[in-house]
Design an enzyme around this catalytic site. Structure first.
Site, PDB file in Angstrom:
ATOM      1  CG  ASP A  29       0.623  -5.993  -5.102  1.00  0.00           C
ATOM      2  OD1 ASP A  29      -0.389  -5.656  -5.742  1.00  0.00           O
ATOM      3  OD2 ASP A  29       1.225  -7.059  -5.312  1.00  0.00           O
ATOM      4  CG  ASP A  57      -4.020  -9.087  -5.033  1.00  0.00           C
ATOM      5  OD1 ASP A  57      -3.569  -8.412  -5.976  1.00  0.00           O
ATOM      6  OD2 ASP A  57      -3.292  -9.759  -4.263  1.00  0.00           O
ATOM      7  CD1 TRP A  74       2.243 -10.410   1.198  1.00  0.00           C
ATOM      8  CD2 TRP A  74       2.597 -12.307   0.056  1.00  0.00           C
ATOM      9  NE1 TRP A  74       1.044 -11.105   1.123  1.00  0.00           N
ATOM     10  CE2 TRP A  74       1.245 -12.262   0.425  1.00  0.00           C
ATOM     11  CE3 TRP A  74       3.067 -13.405  -0.672  1.00  0.00           C
ATOM     12  CZ2 TRP A  74       0.345 -13.278   0.091  1.00  0.00           C
ATOM     13  CZ3 TRP A  74       2.176 -14.414  -1.004  1.00  0.00           C
ATOM     14  CH2 TRP A  74       0.820 -14.340  -0.621  1.00  0.00           C
ATOM     15  CG  HIS A 112       4.999  -6.275  -5.815  1.00  0.00           C
ATOM     16  ND1 HIS A 112       4.748  -7.411  -5.087  1.00  0.00           N
ATOM     17  CD2 HIS A 112       6.325  -6.258  -6.023  1.00  0.00           C
ATOM     18  CE1 HIS A 112       5.886  -8.047  -4.854  1.00  0.00           C
ATOM     19  NE2 HIS A 112       6.861  -7.356  -5.406  1.00  0.00           N
ATOM     20  CG  ASP A 144      -1.771 -10.586  -8.711  1.00  0.00           C
ATOM     21  OD1 ASP A 144      -1.200  -9.500  -8.537  1.00  0.00           O
ATOM     22  OD2 ASP A 144      -2.008 -11.371  -7.771  1.00  0.00           O
ATOM     23  CE  LYS A 174      -3.184 -10.428  -0.616  1.00  0.00           C
ATOM     24  NZ  LYS A 174      -2.846 -11.589  -1.480  1.00  0.00           N
ATOM     25  CG  ASP A 216       3.057  -9.423  -7.724  1.00  0.00           C
ATOM     26  OD1 ASP A 216       3.055 -10.520  -8.320  1.00  0.00           O
ATOM     27  OD2 ASP A 216       2.708  -9.309  -6.531  1.00  0.00           O
ATOM     28  CG  HIS A 218      -1.535  -6.305  -2.075  1.00  0.00           C
ATOM     29  ND1 HIS A 218      -0.458  -6.855  -1.441  1.00  0.00           N
ATOM     30  CD2 HIS A 218      -1.857  -7.164  -3.060  1.00  0.00           C
ATOM     31  CE1 HIS A 218      -0.131  -7.990  -2.028  1.00  0.00           C
ATOM     32  NE2 HIS A 218      -0.961  -8.196  -3.010  1.00  0.00           N
ATOM     33  CD  GLU A 259       3.573  -7.575  -1.839  1.00  0.00           C
ATOM     34  OE1 GLU A 259       4.474  -8.440  -1.865  1.00  0.00           O
ATOM     35  OE2 GLU A 259       2.767  -7.408  -2.767  1.00  0.00           O
TER      36      GLU A 259
END
Ligand code: RNT
Ligand code: ZN
Length: 417
Positions: free
Chosen positions: A258, A293, A186, A285, A295, A227, A325, A261, A225
């Site tokens: 992800d 995003d 990524w 992810h 997380d 996003k 992730d 994303h 990956e």
């Protein structure tokens, strides 16, 4: 919790699922065979061990300052092992390049070699933990807003060299563990504000990837990956989803989904069946976006549940790698690992317990209300009793009992940091 109580609840659940044609013993075996790839970066808020490390950059951010974060390689290892002891099943560990064992030396990203991961390889063997890997293009003076897509050849070549070296390291990990190491790529490349050279940036990224992937590395697998955007790079993302879907399907490369994303109303779960006929495998992810995003720690929410249902419904269990992730620095980090990992397992368990064959039959017979009825019923079936039994058989705390273990670890270990 008394094990007899768990056992009784499980027997009732087993009978209830049997009525729907579901064999919970078979499902428990499948769940045992479901391996997450725990991300090492929840332990220390994505800091890593570079001697020369600066502040975090590259469109990502970990917020919060909860005490007890791991400060070095020994502490990350201890925390990961503690987390593994509280999560049923056996799981892999996903390392970023910045988590190398640099032994107090300055090793720039274009100088890293397998020697810096030798102690991880040994640790993996000793602790029955297979390793996955990631190149690291963020938090570096040469990161800026463009790395592999940088028009400056010097900077671009620096990151190409870094990524090539990471593939060599991943391949060596795969050889040592006799199982391919999954390497995620990524890069945050993008533009904060209006820009016009979009095709040039994407073309440069394509060229860089072609060069990076030219070498055959049999014991690792590449995944890419994309996003929507990164912080500070809001206006344009070079590695968008369209770009990587096209690249992965053309070059037979694994694509990473992800869950943080995508646009807020876009369903990551819906990508599974759309991609499977065009790419070899998927990497996940699993994360939780809250408004962006962010997380946050994975929980058993609808988007995550749907993602695992889609994988099982597609019969793609063995075509997916299950990385996590999330990185929340505002709560106990060990608790974050345990909650997020268990939540992903629960989503998978529910998906495995779905009376899929019956629902399929109803759907093909045009009996829409029966489809809806069973999907609704599934939500409240006693899957939790099956998960408790899974924990019991794996000799890990059942239900909220892990809280006491984490409290003890705080008292004995992290409070002293
Ligand atoms: C960033 C990507 C990427 C990172 C990790 C640290 O938006 O999700 O996967 O979170 O590699
Ligand atoms: Zn990610």
């Amino acid at each position: 919790m008394k094990s007899e109580m768990i056992e009784q609840a499980y027997q009732l659940a087993k009978a209830r699922y049997a009525e729907l044609g579901i064999d919970t013993e078979k499902v428990l075996k499948q769940l045992q065979d479901f391996h997450l790839s725990l991300h090492c970066w929840q332990a220390d808020d994505v800091k890593g061990f570079e001697v020369q490390a600066g502040s975090m950059s590259g469109g990502i951010q970990s917020t919060g300052n909860f005490p007890g974060a791991a400060r070095n390689i020994d502490e990350v290892r201890a925390d990961v092992l503690k987390a593994k002891s509280l999560i049923p099943g056996n799981h892999r560990l996903n390392l970023h390049e910045i988590y190398g064992d640099f032994k107090g030396k300055v090793v720039d990203r274009d100088e890293v070699t397998v020697e810096h991961f030798q102690s991880w390889i040994e640790w993996g063997k000793e602790n029955n933990t297979k390793l996955d890997f990631n190149s690291s293009s963020f938090s570096h003076p040469k990161s800026g807003s463009l790395t592999l897509a940088n028009p400056d050849k010097g900077i671009r070549d620096f990151w190409i060299e870094h990524t090539k070296r990471c593939r060599d390291i991943a391949n060596a990990m795969g050889e040592a563990q006799n199982d391919p190491c999954i390497m995620n790529l990524w890069v945050h490349d993008g533009c904060k504000d209006q820009s016009v050279n979009h095709y040039m940036y994407r073309h440069l990224l394509k060229e860089s990837l072609d060069e990076i992937f030219a070498k055959k590395e049999p014991m690792m697998r590449d995944c890419l990956e994309g996003k929507v955007f990164g912080i500070g790079l809001e206006s344009f993302t070079v590695g968008s989803h369209d770009f990587y879907t096209a690249y992965c399907s053309k070059h037979n490369v694994i694509q990473t989904i992800d869950t943080g994303h995508y646009h807020p109303t876009e369903s990551p779960a819906d990508k599974v069946s759309a991609l499977l006929d065009f790419i070899p495998e998927l990497m996940l992810h699993v994360s939780r976006p809250v408004r962006w995003d962010s997380d946050h720690v994975t929980i058993m929410d609808d988007p995550t549940t749907e993602l695992f249902f889609e994988i099982v419904r597609a019969g793609a269990l063995d075509r997916v790698h299950y990385g996590l992730d999330f990185f929340d620095g505002s709560i106990n980090r060990l608790g974050a690992y345990v909650i997020g990992s268990r939540a992903a397992q629960k989503c998978m368990l529910r998906a495995l317990l779905e009376p899929k064959e019956t629902i399929c039959k109803y759907e093909l017979a045009g009996e829409g209300y029966k489809v809806l009825a069973l999907i609704e019923e599934e939500k409240a079936l006693p899957w939790q009793a099956v998960y408790d039994e899974f924990c019991l058989r794996n000799d890990v705390p059942v239900g909220q009992e892990f809280i006491a273990d984490i409290d003890k670890y705080v008292a004995d270990v992290t409070s002293k940091r």
